[in-house]
Design a protein around this motif. Structure first.
Motif, PDB file in Angstrom:
ATOM      1  N   CYS A 111       0.831  -1.196   0.000  1.00  6.20           N
ATOM      2  CA  CYS A 111       0.000   0.000   0.000  1.00  6.20           C
ATOM      3  C   CYS A 111       0.866   1.247   0.000  1.00  6.20           C
ATOM      4  O   CYS A 111       1.938   1.274   0.612  1.00  6.20           O
ATOM      5  N   ARG A 112       0.380   2.260  -0.673  1.00  3.92           N
ATOM      6  CA  ARG A 112       1.035   3.561  -0.675  1.00  3.92           C
ATOM      7  C   ARG A 112       0.128   4.549   0.024  1.00  3.92           C
ATOM      8  O   ARG A 112      -0.972   4.840  -0.448  1.00  3.92           O
ATOM      9  N   ASN A 113       0.562   5.028   1.185  1.00  3.04           N
ATOM     10  CA  ASN A 113      -0.268   5.912   2.013  1.00  3.04           C
ATOM     11  C   ASN A 113      -1.639   5.299   2.276  1.00  3.04           C
ATOM     12  O   ASN A 113      -2.669   5.982   2.239  1.00  3.04           O
ATOM     13  N   GLY A 114      -1.661   3.979   2.522  1.00  5.37           N
ATOM     14  CA  GLY A 114      -2.884   3.277   2.874  1.00  5.37           C
ATOM     15  C   GLY A 114      -3.702   2.768   1.716  1.00  5.37           C
ATOM     16  O   GLY A 114      -4.696   2.070   1.918  1.00  5.37           O
ATOM     17  N   ARG A 115      -3.312   3.092   0.494  1.00  8.68           N
ATOM     18  CA  ARG A 115      -4.070   2.697  -0.688  1.00  8.68           C
ATOM     19  C   ARG A 115      -3.367   1.532  -1.372  1.00  8.68           C
ATOM     20  O   ARG A 115      -2.185   1.637  -1.726  1.00  8.68           O
ATOM     21  N   PRO A 116      -4.022   0.391  -1.561  1.00  9.43           N
ATOM     22  CA  PRO A 116      -3.335  -0.758  -2.162  1.00  9.43           C
ATOM     23  C   PRO A 116      -2.914  -0.497  -3.601  1.00  9.43           C
ATOM     24  O   PRO A 116      -3.716  -0.067  -4.425  1.00  9.43           O
ATOM     25  N   GLU A 117      -1.647  -0.763  -3.886  1.00  6.25           N
ATOM     26  CA  GLU A 117      -1.100  -0.620  -5.238  1.00  6.25           C
ATOM     27  C   GLU A 117      -0.732  -1.971  -5.839  1.00  6.25           C
ATOM     28  O   GLU A 117      -0.594  -2.099  -7.045  1.00  6.25           O
ATOM     29  N   LEU A 118      -0.576  -2.972  -4.985  1.00  9.33           N
ATOM     30  CA  LEU A 118      -0.189  -4.314  -5.429  1.00  9.33           C
ATOM     31  C   LEU A 118      -0.857  -5.328  -4.515  1.00  9.33           C
ATOM     32  O   LEU A 118      -0.892  -5.152  -3.293  1.00  9.33           O
ATOM     33  N   GLY A 119      -1.407  -6.380  -5.092  1.00 14.53           N
ATOM     34  CA  GLY A 119      -2.002  -7.447  -4.305  1.00 14.53           C
ATOM     35  C   GLY A 119      -1.645  -8.802  -4.881  1.00 14.53           C
ATOM     36  O   GLY A 119      -1.606  -8.974  -6.096  1.00 14.53           O
ATOM     37  N   VAL A 121      -2.456 -13.078  -4.066  1.00 16.18           N
ATOM     38  CA  VAL A 121      -3.111 -14.157  -3.331  1.00 16.18           C
ATOM     39  C   VAL A 121      -2.652 -15.479  -3.931  1.00 16.18           C
ATOM     40  O   VAL A 121      -2.717 -15.676  -5.153  1.00 16.18           O
ATOM     41  N   HIS A 122      -2.187 -16.375  -3.061  1.00 13.38           N
ATOM     42  CA  HIS A 122      -1.740 -17.696  -3.505  1.00 13.38           C
ATOM     43  C   HIS A 122      -2.502 -18.765  -2.735  1.00 13.38           C
ATOM     44  O   HIS A 122      -2.650 -18.677  -1.512  1.00 13.38           O
ATOM     45  N   GLU A 123      -2.976 -19.771  -3.450  1.00  8.44           N
ATOM     46  CA  GLU A 123      -3.717 -20.885  -2.847  1.00  8.44           C
ATOM     47  C   GLU A 123      -2.817 -22.123  -2.815  1.00  8.44           C
ATOM     48  O   GLU A 123      -2.591 -22.754  -3.849  1.00  8.44           O
ATOM     49  N   PRO A 124      -2.292 -22.485  -1.642  1.00  6.12           N
ATOM     50  CA  PRO A 124      -1.353 -23.604  -1.563  1.00  6.12           C
ATOM     51  C   PRO A 124      -1.931 -24.948  -2.013  1.00  6.12           C
ATOM     52  O   PRO A 124      -1.203 -25.791  -2.556  1.00  6.12           O
ATOM     53  N   VAL A 125      -3.214 -25.177  -1.790  1.00  4.65           N
ATOM     54  CA  VAL A 125      -3.811 -26.475  -2.105  1.00  4.65           C
ATOM     55  C   VAL A 125      -3.738 -26.769  -3.597  1.00  4.65           C
ATOM     56  O   VAL A 125      -3.426 -27.886  -4.022  1.00  4.65           O
ATOM     57  N   THR A 126      -4.032 -25.763  -4.421  1.00  7.63           N
ATOM     58  CA  THR A 126      -4.035 -25.952  -5.879  1.00  7.63           C
ATOM     59  C   THR A 126      -2.779 -25.404  -6.551  1.00  7.63           C
ATOM     60  O   THR A 126      -2.550 -25.680  -7.729  1.00  7.63           O
ATOM     61  N   GLY A 127      -2.001 -24.601  -5.825  1.00  9.52           N
ATOM     62  CA  GLY A 127      -0.822 -23.991  -6.407  1.00  9.52           C
ATOM     63  C   GLY A 127      -1.131 -22.818  -7.321  1.00  9.52           C
ATOM     64  O   GLY A 127      -0.257 -22.349  -8.053  1.00  9.52           O
ATOM     65  N   ARG A 128      -2.358 -22.302  -7.263  1.00  7.05           N
ATOM     66  CA  ARG A 128      -2.741 -21.182  -8.128  1.00  7.05           C
ATOM     67  C   ARG A 128      -2.424 -19.840  -7.463  1.00  7.05           C
ATOM     68  O   ARG A 128      -2.497 -19.715  -6.246  1.00  7.05           O
ATOM     69  N   THR A 129      -2.112 -18.849  -8.319  1.00  8.01           N
ATOM     70  CA  THR A 129      -1.752 -17.517  -7.830  1.00  8.01           C
ATOM     71  C   THR A 129      -2.501 -16.455  -8.626  1.00  8.01           C
ATOM     72  O   THR A 129      -2.625 -16.562  -9.851  1.00  8.01           O
ATOM     73  N   TRP A 130      -2.967 -15.429  -7.919  1.00  8.65           N
ATOM     74  CA  TRP A 130      -3.624 -14.281  -8.541  1.00  8.65           C
ATOM     75  C   TRP A 130      -2.924 -13.013  -8.063  1.00  8.65           C
ATOM     76  O   TRP A 130      -2.456 -12.949  -6.917  1.00  8.65           O
ATOM     77  N   SER A 131      -2.839 -12.024  -8.916  1.00 11.27           N
ATOM     78  CA  SER A 131      -2.170 -10.783  -8.529  1.00 11.27           C
ATOM     79  C   SER A 131      -2.739  -9.617  -9.321  1.00 11.27           C
ATOM     80  O   SER A 131      -3.409  -9.800 -10.347  1.00 11.27           O
ATOM     81  N   ALA A 132      -2.445  -8.419  -8.826  1.00 13.59           N
ATOM     82  CA  ALA A 132      -2.884  -7.206  -9.519  1.00 13.59           C
ATOM     83  C   ALA A 132      -1.981  -6.049  -9.143  1.00 13.59           C
ATOM     84  O   ALA A 132      -1.498  -5.963  -8.010  1.00 13.59           O
ATOM     85  N   VAL A 133      -1.759  -5.170 -10.099  1.00 17.78           N
ATOM     86  CA  VAL A 133      -1.117  -3.876  -9.876  1.00 17.78           C
ATOM     87  C   VAL A 133      -2.129  -2.813 -10.281  1.00 17.78           C
ATOM     88  O   VAL A 133      -2.783  -2.932 -11.328  1.00 17.78           O
ATOM     89  N   ARG A 134      -2.286  -1.806  -9.458  1.00 18.20           N
ATOM     90  CA  ARG A 134      -3.302  -0.782  -9.714  1.00 18.20           C
ATOM     91  C   ARG A 134      -3.150  -0.184 -11.108  1.00 18.20           C
ATOM     92  O   ARG A 134      -2.066   0.226 -11.515  1.00 18.20           O
ATOM     93  N   GLY A 135      -4.249  -0.169 -11.835  1.00 18.27           N
ATOM     94  CA  GLY A 135      -4.276   0.406 -13.167  1.00 18.27           C
ATOM     95  C   GLY A 135      -3.762  -0.504 -14.262  1.00 18.27           C
ATOM     96  O   GLY A 135      -3.791  -0.122 -15.435  1.00 18.27           O
ATOM     97  N   ARG A 136      -3.333  -1.726 -13.905  1.00 20.84           N
ATOM     98  CA  ARG A 136      -2.770  -2.636 -14.911  1.00 20.84           C
ATOM     99  C   ARG A 136      -3.537  -3.950 -15.006  1.00 20.84           C
ATOM    100  O   ARG A 136      -3.087  -4.891 -15.650  1.00 20.84           O
ATOM    101  N   GLY A 137      -4.691  -4.033 -14.352  1.00 25.15           N
ATOM    102  CA  GLY A 137      -5.510  -5.222 -14.440  1.00 25.15           C
ATOM    103  C   GLY A 137      -5.078  -6.308 -13.473  1.00 25.15           C
ATOM    104  O   GLY A 137      -4.089  -6.187 -12.766  1.00 25.15           O
ATOM    105  N   ALA A 138      -5.868  -7.367 -13.455  1.00 24.73           N
ATOM    106  CA  ALA A 138      -5.607  -8.516 -12.587  1.00 24.73           C
ATOM    107  C   ALA A 138      -5.172  -9.697 -13.424  1.00 24.73           C
ATOM    108  O   ALA A 138      -5.610  -9.877 -14.562  1.00 24.73           O
ATOM    109  N   LEU A 139      -4.293 -10.516 -12.839  1.00 26.81           N
ATOM    110  CA  LEU A 139      -3.790 -11.714 -13.512  1.00 26.81           C
ATOM    111  C   LEU A 139      -4.123 -12.936 -12.692  1.00 26.81           C
ATOM    112  O   LEU A 139      -3.992 -12.950 -11.464  1.00 26.81           O
ATOM    113  N   GLY A 140      -4.539 -14.001 -13.378  1.00 30.55           N
ATOM    114  CA  GLY A 140      -4.755 -15.292 -12.755  1.00 30.55           C
ATOM    115  C   GLY A 140      -3.892 -16.338 -13.412  1.00 30.55           C
ATOM    116  O   GLY A 140      -3.053 -16.017 -14.272  1.00 30.55           O
TER     117      GLY A 140
END
Length: 270
Positions: A111-119, A121-140
């Motif tokens: 977070c930058r000054n409390g506002r999330p800029e990067l997120g 999430v990883h699920e260990p059971v399936t090995g899947r990962t999701w992420s996002a950067v503000r203004g650049r969309g989400a990736l699965g």
């Protein structure tokens, strides 16, 4: 100090760290998990939470030694650069792990000054990962992630309910909200793993999330992924919701796929 153009580098660090923590947790759940009560509100901590958090802290602080960190188990670690803060949830869904339910995730947010800029999430059971950067969309796992607009059905939406550990069993607002949702929704999920609910919303697997007095550590990363996938998130009053500030009491919000937000807000206000 991280600049805007360095967020992709931060994403790679966070994704690699989350996957490493996920492998540690997945290996650990095959053996005996040590569970210890944490506080008097029903929360617990395991040896896997602590081991995964140590790994994540080491990775993040090695790469960004000046940044502040708020970690689920360690609390707040303040660095020289208070503008940027990492939020680390080493094991979101600890109660599920404690009873052998394979629903849990690893979460990081920057977070930058409390506002999330990067997120992340990883699920260990399936090995899947999701992420996002503000203004650049989400990736699965399969590439760019988009939550399709909501299409009404006669049976109602599928929703997730998230509440903070500090909410008592007889809380009148929580009871009223859950009663309304149970009447209006086809199904209301209570996963005990909020990050997975956010990912399900980003994928379009569920239609919305209602959060009541939720904690902060497991919130910004999943929130940003859902928003970047096209979900709409507001406070109960309908104003935009972005997590800031990172301290204080629980957060109330309504999140949904496009086309459902006003109906959910009306239900909550009622």
């Amino acid at each position: 100090m991280v600049q805007e153009t360095d967020l992709e580098h931060a994403r790679r660090i966070a994704v690699d760290a989350a996957r490493a923590a996920g492998r540690l947790i997945a290996d650990g759940t095959r053996g005996i998990v040590e569970v210890t009560p944490k506080g008097d509100d029903g929360d617990v901590v395991t040896d896997l939470d602590l081991a995964a958090e140590r790994l994540l802290l080491r990775r993040v602080l090695t790469a960004f030694p000046d940044h502040s960190v708020i970690a689920e188990e360690s609390g707040e670690l303040v660095g020289a650069d208070s503008e940027w803060t990492w939020l680390i949830d080493p094991l979101d869904g600890t109660n599920n792990v404690a009873i052998g339910l394979p629903l849990y995730a690893v979460g990081l947010a920057l977070c930058r000054n409390g506002r999330p800029e990067l997120g992340v999430v990883h699920e260990p059971v399936t090995g899947r990962t999701w992420s996002a950067v503000r203004g650049r969309g989400a990736l699965g796992p399969g590439g760019p992630l988009t939550a399709p607009p909501y299409r009404p059905t006669g049976s109602g939406p599928v929703l997730a309910w998230i509440q903070g550990y500090g909410v008592r069993r007889g809380d009148t607002v929580a009871c009223a909200l859950k009663a309304v949702l149970d009447r209006r929704a086809r199904r209301v999920l209570r996963l005990w793993a909020p990050l997975l609910a956010w990912v399900m919303l980003a994928r379009g697997d569920i239609d919305g999330i209602i959060g009541y007095r939720t904690g902060i550590v497991d919130l910004p990363g999943g929130l940003l992924i859902a928003q970047e996938a096209g979900a709409v998130v507001t406070g109960f009053d309908g104003t935009p919701f972005d997590c800031a500030p990172l301290s204080g009491g629980g957060r109330d919000f309504v999140a949904s796929r496009a086309g459902l937000q006003q109906d959910l807000l009306e239900a909550v206000r009622r």
